[in-house]
Design an enzyme around this catalytic site. Structure first.
Site, PDB file in Angstrom:
ATOM      1  N   LYS A 174       0.986  -1.161  -0.038  1.00 13.73           N
ATOM      2  CA  LYS A 174      -0.037   0.034   0.008  1.00 13.73           C
ATOM      3  C   LYS A 174       0.939   1.434   0.048  1.00 13.73           C
ATOM      4  CE  LYS A 174      -1.874   3.076   2.099  1.00 13.73           C
ATOM      5  NZ  LYS A 174      -1.559   4.546   1.494  1.00 13.73           N
ATOM      6  N   GLY A 226       6.913   5.716   7.954  1.00  9.91           N
ATOM      7  CA  GLY A 226       6.081   6.759   7.790  1.00  9.91           C
ATOM      8  C   GLY A 226       6.095   7.516   9.219  1.00  9.91           C
ATOM      9  N   CYS A 282      13.502  11.736   6.561  1.00 11.78           N
ATOM     10  CA  CYS A 282      13.411  11.277   7.670  1.00 11.78           C
ATOM     11  C   CYS A 282      14.944  11.572   8.611  1.00 11.78           C
ATOM     12  CB  CYS A 282      13.305   9.795   7.889  1.00 11.78           C
ATOM     13  SG  CYS A 282      14.330   8.779   6.872  1.00 11.78           S
ATOM     14  N   GLU A 383       9.445  17.218  14.852  1.00 13.03           N
ATOM     15  CA  GLU A 383       9.637  16.984  13.293  1.00 13.03           C
ATOM     16  C   GLU A 383       8.734  17.776  12.503  1.00 13.03           C
ATOM     17  OE1 GLU A 383       8.683  13.364  10.976  1.00 13.03           O
ATOM     18  OE2 GLU A 383      10.507  13.308  10.304  1.00 13.03           O
TER      19      GLU A 383
HETATM   20  P1  NAD Z   1       2.203   8.934   7.241  1.00 14.78           P
HETATM   21  O1  NAD Z   1       2.533   8.284   8.593  1.00 14.78           O
HETATM   22  O2  NAD Z   1       1.174   9.942   7.331  1.00 14.78           O
HETATM   23  O3  NAD Z   1       1.793   7.945   6.387  1.00 14.78           O
HETATM   24  C1  NAD Z   1       2.600   6.828   5.971  1.00 14.78           C
HETATM   25  C2  NAD Z   1       1.746   5.748   5.219  1.00 14.78           C
HETATM   26  O4  NAD Z   1       1.093   5.159   6.247  1.00 14.78           O
HETATM   27  C3  NAD Z   1       1.202   6.101   4.153  1.00 14.78           C
HETATM   28  O5  NAD Z   1       1.156   5.231   3.220  1.00 14.78           O
HETATM   29  C4  NAD Z   1      -0.437   6.239   4.684  1.00 14.78           C
HETATM   30  O6  NAD Z   1      -1.603   6.260   3.610  1.00 14.78           O
HETATM   31  C5  NAD Z   1      -0.285   5.220   5.712  1.00 14.78           C
HETATM   32  N1  NAD Z   1      -1.269   5.339   6.841  1.00 14.78           N
HETATM   33  C6  NAD Z   1      -1.802   6.466   7.253  1.00 14.78           C
HETATM   34  N2  NAD Z   1      -2.402   6.136   8.663  1.00 14.78           N
HETATM   35  C7  NAD Z   1      -2.512   4.878   8.519  1.00 14.78           C
HETATM   36  C8  NAD Z   1      -3.205   3.917   9.409  1.00 14.78           C
HETATM   37  N3  NAD Z   1      -3.891   4.385  10.492  1.00 14.78           N
HETATM   38  N4  NAD Z   1      -3.012   2.504   9.255  1.00 14.78           N
HETATM   39  C9  NAD Z   1      -2.404   1.989   8.019  1.00 14.78           C
HETATM   40  N5  NAD Z   1      -1.580   2.940   7.240  1.00 14.78           N
HETATM   41  C10 NAD Z   1      -1.553   4.424   7.457  1.00 14.78           C
HETATM   42  O7  NAD Z   1       3.635   9.552   6.833  1.00 14.78           O
HETATM   43  P2  NAD Z   1       3.915  10.546   5.571  1.00 14.78           P
HETATM   44  O8  NAD Z   1       3.601  12.051   5.722  1.00 14.78           O
HETATM   45  O9  NAD Z   1       3.615   9.994   4.317  1.00 14.78           O
HETATM   46  O10 NAD Z   1       5.657  10.538   5.687  1.00 14.78           O
HETATM   47  C11 NAD Z   1       6.483  11.354   6.372  1.00 14.78           C
HETATM   48  C12 NAD Z   1       6.849  10.669   7.569  1.00 14.78           C
HETATM   49  O11 NAD Z   1       7.527   9.305   7.320  1.00 14.78           O
HETATM   50  C13 NAD Z   1       7.986  11.589   8.398  1.00 14.78           C
HETATM   51  O12 NAD Z   1       7.515  11.547   9.663  1.00 14.78           O
HETATM   52  C14 NAD Z   1       9.317  10.767   7.926  1.00 14.78           C
HETATM   53  O13 NAD Z   1      10.245  11.009   9.051  1.00 14.78           O
HETATM   54  C15 NAD Z   1       8.818   9.254   7.944  1.00 14.78           C
HETATM   55  N6  NAD Z   1       9.864   8.630   7.004  1.00 14.78           N
HETATM   56  C16 NAD Z   1      10.726   7.934   7.717  1.00 14.78           C
HETATM   57  C17 NAD Z   1      11.712   7.074   7.052  1.00 14.78           C
HETATM   58  C18 NAD Z   1      12.664   6.125   7.871  1.00 14.78           C
HETATM   59  O14 NAD Z   1      13.308   5.349   7.191  1.00 14.78           O
HETATM   60  N7  NAD Z   1      12.772   6.149   9.308  1.00 14.78           N
HETATM   61  C19 NAD Z   1      11.920   7.371   5.691  1.00 14.78           C
HETATM   62  C20 NAD Z   1      10.969   8.163   5.108  1.00 14.78           C
HETATM   63  C21 NAD Z   1       9.957   9.080   5.760  1.00 14.78           C
END
Ligand code: NAD
Length: 493
Positions: A174, A226, A282, A383
Site C-alpha cells: 500500500k 512513515g 527522515c 519533526e
Molecule cells: P504518514 O505516517 O502520514 O503515512 C505513511 C503511510 O502510512 C502512508 O502510506 C499512509 O497512507 C499510511 N497510513 C496512514 N495512516 C494509517 C493507518 N492508520 N493505518 C495504516 N496505514 C496508514 O507519513 P507521511 O507523511 O507519508 O511521511 C512522512 C513521515 O515518514 C515523516 O515522519 C518521515 O520522517 C517518515 N519517514 C521515515 C523514514 C525512515 O526510514 N525512518 C523514511 C521516510 C519517511
C-alpha cells in the site's frame, strides 16, 4: 486523464466501489498525473487472498532462483532509471538528480539481495549429545504488508520489498497516495523480471486501505515507513494481533559543528542535509548545533549561501530545492514558523511561501533558518518535515552532545570536527541509529543497516544483512542418529 489500477494477482483492477483519487504534481497544481483507485477493505481482502495463494509456490522456489528474478529487476530499474526518475520528480517534487539517486538505491538493493539468495545463512552447531546434530535455517514468514511514505517512493519500498521477496514471502504493497505512480512502475518492473502473478500486489489508497492491511488476520508482518504517530498506532494493533512489525519513523536529526571543524565542509553538509529534498527526509538535518566560538561566523556563512538556493520545478536541471509535497504539509510548516516566532526564536531567513513567477502554482516554501533555538522550544523537539533549520549554540563538546541527545527521536546525527578523540566520543555517545563523522546527516548506503532508536524505530534495521532478520523466521532442527532416546540436560550430566 490516465486511469491507473490496483495490481492484484497480476491483473489491473479498479477499486471495488469505483472510487478514485487524483495524483497532482506538487510543483504545478494544474498538472494532474492521473487517477488511482481509492481502495478499502474489500480490495485489501482480494490482494491478501492473492498473496496467500501465491505464497504456496513462491516459498518453495529455490532462493537462488528468487534472487535471479531480483537481479533481473535490478537490470530493468537500471534500464528505466531516467524515465522513472522523471516520473518520481513529477509526482513528488524532488529534483531529478535526487530521484536518480533514489532509483540507484533500489538497483543496489536488488543486486545485493540477488546474491543473498545464495546465502541466507543459518547456523550448524555442535550438540551436547553424542551422535546428534543441531542446525537452524531461515524460513519465510508469509504474506507481508508493506506501507510506505512518499518521500523516497522507490528506494524505501525497495528496502522492504526486495529482501522480503528473496526470503520467499509474498507482498501486498500500500504505497503513499502522494507517490502512487512510482509504485505502479515498481510492479511493472517486477512483472517484467519474471515474478509470478500474485507474489507482489499493489493496492492504492489512503488510511482506510492501510488500516485494513494492518488489521488483516492473514497478513503475518507489517513493514512500515512513515510518521511516528502512525507507526505507534500500527504497532499497537500489531501487538494485539501478535503480528511482527518493523517501523521506520520520524527524525529530528542534529548536525554538530565544533570550533576546530573545516567550516566550508560543514557548510556544504548542512545545506545539503537541511534543504535537500526540501527538508522532507527522515534523515534531514533539522537541528544545527554550533560551538559558541564560531557561532556568529558560521551563521553568517550559512545565511549567505542558503539565500542563493534556487527553488523550482525538480524537472528543471538548475533547481536545487523542489516543492513541499502538498497543501497540508505547507500549512504544517507555516504553523511551525509561527510557533518558532512565538517561542522567541529568531527567524533570519525565509519563513513563508514563495509564489513568485513559475512558483505560483506549486507548494514552494523558502529555505528557513531559526537561530537561538532552545531545547524548551517545540521547533527544537518536533519533526517539521520541511525546509526549516533550527540552530542552537553549544558552550562545549559535552554540551553539544547533550543538546543532540535532548530529543525524542534517534535516527541520524553528524559531527564536524578535526579532533579524533571528539569524533570517537561522539560515535559512542550520540543517541542515534546512524552517526556521520565530517559528513551530513543524510547519505545512507544500501548495504549498511538503516534505522533509528527512541521514537524513530522499534529495534529493526533495514538495509544490508539486517533486513533479512525482519523477513525470516528461524527454524531449529535437532537430528538424532544415535538410535536411542537421549534426554537433553539429563543424559549428558
Ligand atoms: P504518514 O505516517 O502520514 O503515512 C505513511 C503511510 O502510512 C502512508 O502510506 C499512509 O497512507 C499510511 N497510513 C496512514 N495512516 C494509517 C493507518 N492508520 N493505518 C495504516 N496505514 C496508514 O507519513 P507521511 O507523511 O507519508 O511521511 C512522512 C513521515 O515518514 C515523516 O515522519 C518521515 O520522517 C517518515 N519517514 C521515515 C523514514 C525512515 O526510514 N525512518 C523514511 C521516510 C519517511
Amino acid at each position: 486523464m490516465q486511469e491507473f489500477l490496483n495490481i492484484i494477482d497480476g491483473k489491473g483492477v479498479q477499486s471495488s466501489n469505483g472510487a478514485t483519487f487524483q495524483n497532482i504534481n506538487p510543483a504545478n497544481s494544474n498538472d494532474i498525473i492521473g487517477t488511482f483507485p481509492l481502495s478499502g477493505k474489500t480490495d485489501i481482502d482480494m490482494a491478501v487472498a492473492s498473496a496467500k495463494a501465491a505464497f504456496k509456490a513462491w516459498k518453495l522456489t529455490p532462493a537462488p532462483k528468487r534472487g535471479d528474478i531480483l537481479r533481473k529487476a535490478g537490470d530493468i530499474f537500471e534500464r528505466r532509471k531516467e524515465e522513472l526518475s522523471r516520473i518520481m520528480t513529477r509526482e513528488m517534487g524532488k529534483p531529478v538528480f535526487e530521484t536518480r539517486g533514489d532509483v540507484q538505491e533500489a538497483i543496489d538493493t536488488c543486486y545485493y539481495a540477488a546474491t543473498e539468495g545464495r546465502r541466507l545463512f543459518g547456523y550448524t552447531v555442535p550438540s551436547e549429545m553424542h551422535n546428534k546434530m543441531n542446525l537452524s535455517f531461515r524460513t519465510p514468514i508469509g504474506v507481508c504488508g508493506v506501507i510506505t511514505a512518499w518521500n523516497f517512493p522507490i528506494a524505501v519500498p525497495s528496502w522492504k520489498i526486495i529482501p522480503a521477496l528473496v526470503c520467499g514471502n509474498t507482498i501486498v504493497f500500500k504505497p503513499s497516495d502522494d507517490a502512487p505512480h512510482s509504485a505502479q512502475i515498481f510492479a511493472e518492473i517486477l512483472e517484467e523480471a519474471g515474478l509470478p502473478a500474485g507474489v507482489f500486489n499493489v493496492v492504492h489508497g489512503k488510511v482506510e486501505a492501510g488500516a485494513a492491511l494492518v488489521d488483516h488476520p492473514d497478513v503475518a508482518l507489517i513493514g512500515f515507513t512513515g510518521s511516528t504517530a502512525t507507526g505507534k498506532h500500527i504497532a499497537s494493533i500489531c501487538g494485539a494481533m501478535n503480528k511482527r512489525c518493523s517501523l521506520e519513523m520520524g527524525g529530528k536529526n542534529a548536525q554538530i559543528v565544533m570550533d576546530d571543524a573545516n567550516l566550508e565542509l560543514a557548510l556544504e553538509g548542512v545545506l545539503w542535509g537541511a534543504f535537500g529534498t526540501t527538508g522532507q527526509r527522515c534523515t534531514a538535518t533539522s537541528r544545527l548545533i554550533i560551538h559558541e566560538a564560531i557561532y556568529d561566523e558560521f551563521i553568517n556563512l550559512l545565511i549567505s549561501r542558503a539565500t542563493k538556493l534556487k527553488l523550482g520545478n525538480g524537472l528543471d536541471d538548475t533547481t536545487q530545492v523542489g516543492p513541499v509535497i502538498n497543501e497540508r504539509q505547507l500549512s504544517k510548516i507555516q504553523n511551525y514558523v509561527t510557533i518558532g516566532r512565538e517561542e522567541g526564536a529568531l527567524c533570519v531567513l525565509g519563513g513563508d511561501r514563495d509564489t513568485n513567477g513559475d512558483l505560483a502554482h506549486g507548494n514552494f516554501f523558502k529555505p528557513t533558518i531559526f537561530i537561538d533555538v532552545l531545547p524548551s522550544m517545540r521547533i527544537f523537539m518536533e519533526e517539521i518535515f520541511g525546509p526549516v533549520l533550527s540552530v542552537s549554540k553549544a558552550t562545549s563538546f559535552e554540551h553539544a552532545i547533550e543538546l543532540a541527545n535532548i530529543c525524542d527521536y534517534g535516527l541520524s546525527s553528524s559531527i564536524y570536527t578535526a579532533n579524533v578523540d571528539a569524533a570517537f566520543q561522539a560515535m559512542r555517545d550520540i543517541e542515534a541509529g546512524i552517526t556521520y563523522i565530517n559528513a551530513p546527516t543524510i547519505g545512507a548506503e544500501a548495504h549498511m543497516p538503516f534505522g533509528g532508536i527512541k521514537g524513530t524505530g522499534n529495534g529493526h534495521r533495514e538495509g544490508g544483512w539486517t533486513a533479512f532478520e525482519i523477513f525470516t523466521e528461524w527454524k531449529t532442527v535437532y537430528i538424532d542418529y544415535s538410535g536411542r532416546l537421549q534426554k537433553a540436560q539429563i543424559d549428558n550430566q
